[in-house]
Write a protein that holds these residues in place. Sequence first.
Motif, PDB file in Angstrom:
ATOM      1  N   LEU A 161      -4.943  -5.687   8.492  1.00  0.00           N
ATOM      2  CA  LEU A 161      -3.671  -6.007   9.136  1.00  0.00           C
ATOM      3  C   LEU A 161      -2.527  -6.018   8.137  1.00  0.00           C
ATOM      4  O   LEU A 161      -1.402  -5.630   8.459  1.00  0.00           O
ATOM      5  CB  LEU A 161      -3.776  -7.349   9.848  1.00  0.00           C
ATOM      6  N   ALA A 162      -2.800  -6.454   6.912  1.00  0.00           N
ATOM      7  CA  ALA A 162      -1.764  -6.422   5.876  1.00  0.00           C
ATOM      8  C   ALA A 162      -1.364  -4.984   5.560  1.00  0.00           C
ATOM      9  O   ALA A 162      -0.181  -4.682   5.373  1.00  0.00           O
ATOM     10  CB  ALA A 162      -2.263  -7.133   4.616  1.00  0.00           C
ATOM     11  N   LEU A 163      -2.362  -4.099   5.489  1.00  0.00           N
ATOM     12  CA  LEU A 163      -2.071  -2.690   5.264  1.00  0.00           C
ATOM     13  C   LEU A 163      -1.261  -2.123   6.429  1.00  0.00           C
ATOM     14  O   LEU A 163      -0.282  -1.400   6.230  1.00  0.00           O
ATOM     15  CB  LEU A 163      -3.376  -1.911   5.094  1.00  0.00           C
ATOM     16  N   ALA A 164      -1.650  -2.454   7.642  1.00  0.00           N
ATOM     17  CA  ALA A 164      -0.924  -1.967   8.814  1.00  0.00           C
ATOM     18  C   ALA A 164       0.524  -2.463   8.805  1.00  0.00           C
ATOM     19  O   ALA A 164       1.448  -1.737   9.189  1.00  0.00           O
ATOM     20  CB  ALA A 164      -1.627  -2.426  10.091  1.00  0.00           C
ATOM     21  N   ASP A 218      -5.663  -6.293  17.491  1.00  0.00           N
ATOM     22  CA  ASP A 218      -6.002  -4.910  17.833  1.00  0.00           C
ATOM     23  C   ASP A 218      -6.276  -4.150  16.532  1.00  0.00           C
ATOM     24  O   ASP A 218      -5.374  -3.556  15.931  1.00  0.00           O
ATOM     25  CB  ASP A 218      -4.852  -4.264  18.609  1.00  0.00           C
ATOM     26  N   LEU A 219      -7.532  -4.157  16.102  1.00  0.00           N
ATOM     27  CA  LEU A 219      -7.877  -3.527  14.827  1.00  0.00           C
ATOM     28  C   LEU A 219      -7.831  -2.005  14.916  1.00  0.00           C
ATOM     29  O   LEU A 219      -7.583  -1.345  13.906  1.00  0.00           O
ATOM     30  CB  LEU A 219      -9.255  -3.995  14.366  1.00  0.00           C
ATOM     31  N   ASP A 220      -8.053  -1.464  16.084  1.00  0.00           N
ATOM     32  CA  ASP A 220      -7.950  -0.008  16.221  1.00  0.00           C
ATOM     33  C   ASP A 220      -6.511   0.446  15.968  1.00  0.00           C
ATOM     34  O   ASP A 220      -6.273   1.457  15.293  1.00  0.00           O
ATOM     35  CB  ASP A 220      -8.400   0.432  17.617  1.00  0.00           C
ATOM     36  N   ALA A 221      -5.549  -0.293  16.512  1.00  0.00           N
ATOM     37  CA  ALA A 221      -4.140   0.032  16.261  1.00  0.00           C
ATOM     38  C   ALA A 221      -3.797  -0.159  14.791  1.00  0.00           C
ATOM     39  O   ALA A 221      -3.034   0.619  14.209  1.00  0.00           O
ATOM     40  CB  ALA A 221      -3.242  -0.841  17.139  1.00  0.00           C
ATOM     41  N   ALA A 222      -4.392  -1.192  14.187  1.00  0.00           N
ATOM     42  CA  ALA A 222      -4.139  -1.442  12.764  1.00  0.00           C
ATOM     43  C   ALA A 222      -4.673  -0.299  11.908  1.00  0.00           C
ATOM     44  O   ALA A 222      -4.036   0.109  10.933  1.00  0.00           O
ATOM     45  CB  ALA A 222      -4.777  -2.762  12.346  1.00  0.00           C
ATOM     46  N   ARG A 223      -5.840   0.241  12.283  1.00  0.00           N
ATOM     47  CA  ARG A 223      -6.397   1.367  11.522  1.00  0.00           C
ATOM     48  C   ARG A 223      -5.482   2.589  11.641  1.00  0.00           C
ATOM     49  O   ARG A 223      -5.287   3.316  10.662  1.00  0.00           O
ATOM     50  CB  ARG A 223      -7.805   1.706  12.020  1.00  0.00           C
ATOM     51  N   LYS A 224      -4.924   2.796  12.817  1.00  0.00           N
ATOM     52  CA  LYS A 224      -4.019   3.921  13.004  1.00  0.00           C
ATOM     53  C   LYS A 224      -2.769   3.753  12.137  1.00  0.00           C
ATOM     54  O   LYS A 224      -2.315   4.701  11.473  1.00  0.00           O
ATOM     55  CB  LYS A 224      -3.625   4.034  14.474  1.00  0.00           C
TER      56      LYS A 224
END
Length: 361
Positions: free
Chosen positions: A310-313, A342-348
């Motif tokens: 999440l920090a990266l996102a 929403d980790l999928d959104a964070a990965r994007k």
Amino acid sequence: MATSGSYTTTPLTRIVWGPGSLSQLPELLDALPHVSGSTSSDGPRRALILTGNSLANKTDVIRRAEQALGPRHAATFTGIGEHAPVEGIKEAVRLMEQHGATALVAIGGGSPIDAAKAVSFYIHRESAHADNDDERSFVPIIAVPTTLSAAETTQNAGFKENNKKTGVSHRSLVPRVLLLDGDVTRHTPERLWLSTGMRAVDHSIELLYRPDVSPLLRGTWLMAMRELFTLLPLSKAQPDNVDVRQRLQLAAIASLWPESRKGALGLSHGLGHALGATYKIGHGITSCLTLGPAIQLTAALPSTGAEQLLALADARAFIPAPFATPVPIGATPSSLLQGKPDLDAARKQGKEVGEAVQKLV
């Protein structure tokens, strides 16, 4: 999310910046602490200048530093090569003893600054104070960086021995004083200046997903990243703009704000250490090669912790146009407290940070 933690600062006591600040070397030298229990306090400190051949032979920077120090100048050693070969470090240790120097002034990029740390380490190890971890028992360092690698903020001293990257680490090796003179950096070749700026970008992002750093500093790293994305293209377009250079120096320091930490920051840094020493590639260039793909891989890995992901996102919102389409600050670590993020959104979003880095390179 970690609801407890700690932050450990370093022996860094002062940062001085501004064009022309090189002239302040004598007073900064006077303010350094003396070795605990030694007789060095009987007289003023004398410093050994550590640097490389290019800065010494192709510019007037070292001459100006010597003149500023005046009688406090013990000697100058210009034999620090790229990745700081250990032979040069050993010669500098010998010169310190020969000339009675009690401080080090490291001028240049990461190699002379890391070499100064290694010199301080080896002198301490062979001294009567070897069992004393008090920071005053180490030879103090004033760092005058001419690149944006930010080696001056860390306790790590990387150098090359037997054609491999090795090093030493101790919190008392962190330079006591940083002198950031934007005017001095005008002599730094463009390729070196801009690529070490990418090294600073590397710091500001890899720290976001390192699991053992203090979240207290995340805001500092994010702001440093935004400054670097904005100022590096501006410095390329206006290479003689000293104000831009001065601001870039401050952003580089913020990208790796001092804290006691050992080892490489993350995947990009670890690969850079191996590539740099093996193939004689500068660490700024290795960051240009490895950072974007390392970010994208880290965003995709299931093993990347939720808080770090999440920090990266969150970094996505701090990247200016044209490297990314402006977006509001989105998923942040605080979303962990509001239910399942929403980790999928964070990965994007993390993947998009890697793409933006590639555009900046």
